[in-house]
Scaffold this motif. Structure first.
Motif, mmCIF file in Angstrom:
data_model
loop_
_atom_site.group_PDB
_atom_site.id
_atom_site.type_symbol
_atom_site.label_atom_id
_atom_site.label_comp_id
_atom_site.label_asym_id
_atom_site.label_seq_id
_atom_site.Cartn_x
_atom_site.Cartn_y
_atom_site.Cartn_z
ATOM 1 N N ASP A 44 0.923 -1.128 0.147
ATOM 2 C CA ASP A 44 0.008 0.173 0.037
ATOM 3 C C ASP A 44 0.925 1.215 -0.086
ATOM 4 O O ASP A 44 0.694 2.048 -0.788
ATOM 5 N N HIS A 48 1.326 3.630 -3.217
ATOM 6 C CA HIS A 48 0.697 5.234 -3.242
ATOM 7 C C HIS A 48 1.892 6.117 -3.376
ATOM 8 O O HIS A 48 1.485 7.364 -3.942
ATOM 9 N N TRP A 73 -9.051 -0.524 -4.561
ATOM 10 C CA TRP A 73 -9.555 0.514 -3.993
ATOM 11 C C TRP A 73 -10.983 0.099 -3.684
ATOM 12 O O TRP A 73 -11.531 0.347 -2.724
ATOM 13 N N ARG A 74 -11.730 -0.585 -4.835
ATOM 14 C CA ARG A 74 -13.158 -0.770 -4.537
ATOM 15 C C ARG A 74 -13.138 -2.064 -3.829
ATOM 16 O O ARG A 74 -14.232 -1.812 -2.880
ATOM 17 N N ARG A 78 -12.186 1.918 -0.806
ATOM 18 C CA ARG A 78 -11.436 3.317 -0.788
ATOM 19 C C ARG A 78 -11.710 4.015 -2.084
ATOM 20 O O ARG A 78 -10.928 4.484 -2.783
ATOM 21 N N GLY A 82 -9.524 6.838 -4.211
ATOM 22 C CA GLY A 82 -9.332 6.030 -5.471
ATOM 23 C C GLY A 82 -9.613 6.838 -6.723
ATOM 24 O O GLY A 82 -8.997 7.106 -7.816
ATOM 25 N N LEU A 110 -16.101 3.412 -9.712
ATOM 26 C CA LEU A 110 -15.503 3.787 -8.342
ATOM 27 C C LEU A 110 -16.489 5.158 -7.973
ATOM 28 O O LEU A 110 -16.913 5.377 -6.682
#
Length: 254
Positions: A44, A48, A73-74, A78, A82, A110
């Motif tokens: 993670d 990022h 992310w989904r 998040r 995202g 998203l």
């Protein structure tokens, strides 16, 4: 030393992209989802950090990395954060590339939970760009995404036309995931119309698709939809068993 930081950041970005794209391939399967998700959990911070750096220094890698991270992310709840990162990456990309279309599809996914109107805009942009090419799983995703947003916005006749086209195309292409998604939304449209028998029939058809050919998340969504349909049909025993299986699968995926 001079430029050492830039070389190190570029190397980390290259590594993060390799990890994220391999993990994304795993997230798109039934058997590999858990391992892939845990891999990205562990990466993670570095992923990022790399994405933040790439947004300023390497826009092509930024878009690829954001697309690869989107399913994670989904899965991890998040979507809002995202969406902002992927949107920033997509803004710098050429609209004539399939990767831009893939970004629009993930932006639609998203966004849709928070705003179906925003999701519809992204799915429509992808659909419009892809219709000039030959039929593809990406176009099936765009049609299914538009169906979901249109249905949730109450535009059922438009949604019906989209999902019928998606189902026909998915079956012609052998796109099991696209077929399952289309069947799910045919069930959803039947449910919104008060046709509970039709809802149950469409969802039973999703269970006939080889589970190994469908992403685990799609299988869970279909299973939960079937639970609702069985409940509406008064088959509480089957609904309870089906829901229990879906809960176990969701917990297993984290």
């Amino acid at each position: 030393e001079a430029a050492e930081h830039l070389r190190a950041a570029a190397a980390l970005a290259s590594y993060s992209l390799q990890v994220a794209e391999q993990a994304a391939a795993g997230l798109d399967t039934s058997a590999g989802e858990l391992t892939a998700a845990r891999w990205l959990d562990a990466e993670d911070a570095s992923a990022h950090q790399s994405l933040t750096w790439c947004l300023e220094h390497d826009t092509d890698t930024a878009l690829r990395l954001a697309i690869a991270l989107a399913p994670w992310w989904r899965l991890r709840g998040r979507a809002a954060a995202g969406y902002e990162l992927l949107h920033a990456a997509a803004e710098q990309a050429s609209t004539e590339h399939d990767r831009w279309c893939a970004a629009q599809l993930w932006l639609g996914d998203l966004a849709a939970g928070a705003s179906d109107a925003t999701g519809l805009d992204h799915f429509t942009a992808a659909r419009n760009a892809l219709t000039a090419s030959t039929p593809s799983p990406l176009l099936v995703r765009a049609l299914n995404g538009r169906t979901a947003c249109l249905a949730n916005l109450g535009r059922l006749p438009e949604a019906t036309g989209e999902v019928q086209e998606a189902l026909t195309m998915a079956r012609r292409l052998g796109d099991a995931s696209g077929e399952a998604n289309a069947l799910y939304w045919l069930a959803g449209l039947a449910y919104y119309s008060g046709d509970h028998a039709g809802t149950l029939e469409w969802l039973r058809q999703t269970q006939l698709i080889d589970p190994a050919a469908v992403p685990a998340r799609m299988a869970r969504i279909c299973s939960l939809g079937l639970t609702i349909a069985l409940t509406e049909a008064g088959d509480y025993g089957s609904a309870r068993a089906n829901c229990s299986d879906a809960l176990t699968a969701a917990r297993r995926a984290g």
